[in-house]
Design an enzyme around this catalytic site. Structure first.
Site, PDB file in Angstrom:
ATOM      1  N   PRO A 130       0.810  -1.220   0.000  1.00 31.15           N
ATOM      2  CG  PRO A 130      -0.699  -1.521   1.733  1.00 31.15           C
ATOM      3  CD  PRO A 130       0.608  -2.017   1.216  1.00 31.15           C
ATOM      4  CB  CYS A 131       0.440   4.531  -1.624  1.00 28.92           C
ATOM      5  SG  CYS A 131       1.268   6.136  -1.687  1.00 28.92           S
ATOM      6  CD  GLN A 132       0.557   1.395   4.639  1.00 31.96           C
ATOM      7  OE1 GLN A 132       1.559   0.733   4.440  1.00 31.96           O
ATOM      8  NE2 GLN A 132      -0.341   1.061   5.548  1.00 31.96           N
TER       9      GLN A 132
END
Length: 439
Positions: free
Chosen positions: A110-112
């Site tokens: 995920p893009c976090q």
């Protein structure tokens, strides 16, 4: 003269044969682990590839969805590939010693917020935010030490290059610097699948990291950046581009202190993009550029992948009474909204979308909310034989280049959700072929 013991002779021959077989398997197989596996998009793409008797073998996989009790993606994965060597538990709770030695680590993480709180004293360890899955990849690489994989192939949304909004590029800089600290060189490319003939306009960043003493590392280290990006790198071979001149590259140097990057990267020009759609990083230095794709092959469009209309269940067709609601969702509109925090009223505007979706072009990006009969701006709607309908799970699978009915076994809405979370398998297949050729 003593009669030879035939049993011992056969046994030794069999043992030697087994050793030879093991050596052949070892030299021909790239042992792979698939993290954040979803329903197995990376696995499908890699297992489709064979090059000069080389192949990929998935030796371990992990899929865990923290927000649901029923693990739909993991259930589908196991139904297609079996339960052996599959982990359905929070990756942060998995002891690295339980993960088999492997040559390649793949996953769509995920893009976090990848920021770092502090470094651990007297070690290369870091303290990142709890639950941020990039640091689980880092933990595996760090704890495997000399047995860390030679290669990584990772996928993410393209906004990774620009996050966070007030310090653009910081998160990607943290990833690059942490990989550099672990001894990897990196190539990256934002790829729109439809630019290379695939049936969906899905734009994602792919990151290829390679350790020293590999052929791919040597390609990056021994050639000018423009040669790697234009001609000799993994992405250049798999996805050709129009030539990028040297003066179109941006150069930068990364701190090896992840806390320093967290606090200071791009603070002076926070709205300026530090990383563009293609690039390489080696020894803490990076070169990055925009590019144009170069493709002259066959192009697959939405209309080519539709099921026979006589097989479409009635639930996917849109009634006349509902059609106006769909047209409203797809049309241009201005809506008054109120900021919940400040109470400030403002006008939210959005333009019109093509309705129905064009059958002569690649499909728009599948999203996780694709399923269900309720009218939506972003769901696909097509018109065939003068009737409007949504796409079926099989058609969504085809747009991601999965086998038909790969997600069979869960509800139609969940199947759509799983495809919204998946990747275009054809991209992985082409990159896998490149990795085999370089290995």
């Amino acid at each position: 003269m003593k009669t030879p013991n035939l049993f011992n002779i056969y046994q030794k021959a069999e043992e030697q044969n087994n050793m030879n077989t093991e050596m052949v398997i070892k030299t021909q197989t790239i042992r792979t682990i698939e993290l954040f596996a979803g329903v197995g998009g990376f696995r499908i793409g890699l297992e489709r590839v064979k090059e000069k008797n080389k192949k990929f073998q998935i030796v371990w996989s992990n899929q865990w969805e923290p927000s649901t009790k029923t693990q739909h993606a993991s259930d589908v994965y196991c139904a297609r590939f079996g339960y052996e060597n599959h982990s359905n538990e929070d990756i942060s709770t998995v002891d690295v010693s339980e993960i088999p030695t492997h040559d390649l680590l793949v996953g769509g993480f995920p893009c976090q917020d990848y920021s770092v709180a502090s470094t651990l004293k007297n070690s290369h360890g870091i303290v990142g935010k709890k639950g941020v899955l990039w640091w689980e990849i880092y933990r595996i690489l760090e704890e495997k030490k000399d047995e860390a994989p030679k290669y990584l192939l990772l996928e993410n949304v393209d906004r990774l290059l620009k996050s966070p909004a007030l310090q653009r590029g910081r998160d990607f800089a943290i990833i690059l610097s942490s990989l550099n600290n672990l001894g990897y060189a990196v190539e990256w490319r934002v790829i729109n699948a439809s630019d290379y003939g695939m049936p969906q306009r899905r734009k994602r960043i792919f990151i290829f990291a390679t350790k020293i003493d590999t052929k791919s590392y040597k390609i990056i280290s021994d050639n000018l950046p423009k040669i790697v990006v234009n001609e000799k790198g993994l992405f250049a071979k798999a996805f050709p581009i129009k030539k990028v001149e040297e003066n179109n590259f941006i150069y930068g140097k990364l701190s090896n202190d992840l806390v320093d990057i967290t606090n200071n990267f791009n603070k002076m020009t926070p709205k300026k993009n530090s990383f563009l759609e293609a690039g390489i990083m080696i020894n803490g230095e990076y070169w990055t550029t925009k590019y144009e794709s170069k493709y002259e092959g066959e192009k697959i469009v939405l209309g080519q992948l539709l099921e026979d209309e006589k097989n479409i269940p009635e639930e996917f067709f849109i009634n006349e009474s509902e059609l106006e609601k769909w047209k409203y969702q797809k049309g241009a509109k201005s809506i008054e909204r109120v900021n919940k925090t400040t109470g400030h009223k403002y006008l939210y505007s959005e333009g019109s979308m093509g309705f129905p979706d064009c059958l002569e072009k690649p499909a728009r990006t599948i999203i996780t909310g694709e399923g269900g009969a309720s009218p939506s701006r972003f769901k696909h709607v097509i018109k065939v034989h003068n009737r409007y309908r949504r796409l079926t799970p099989i058609e969504l699978e085809r747009l991601n280049m999965f086998p038909d009915n790969h997600t069979l076994g869960v509800s139609n809405s969940k199947r759509a959700f799983l495809m919204g979370n998946a990747l275009v398998v054809g991209i992985v297949e082409k990159l896998g072929d490149g990795i085999l050729r370089m290995s």
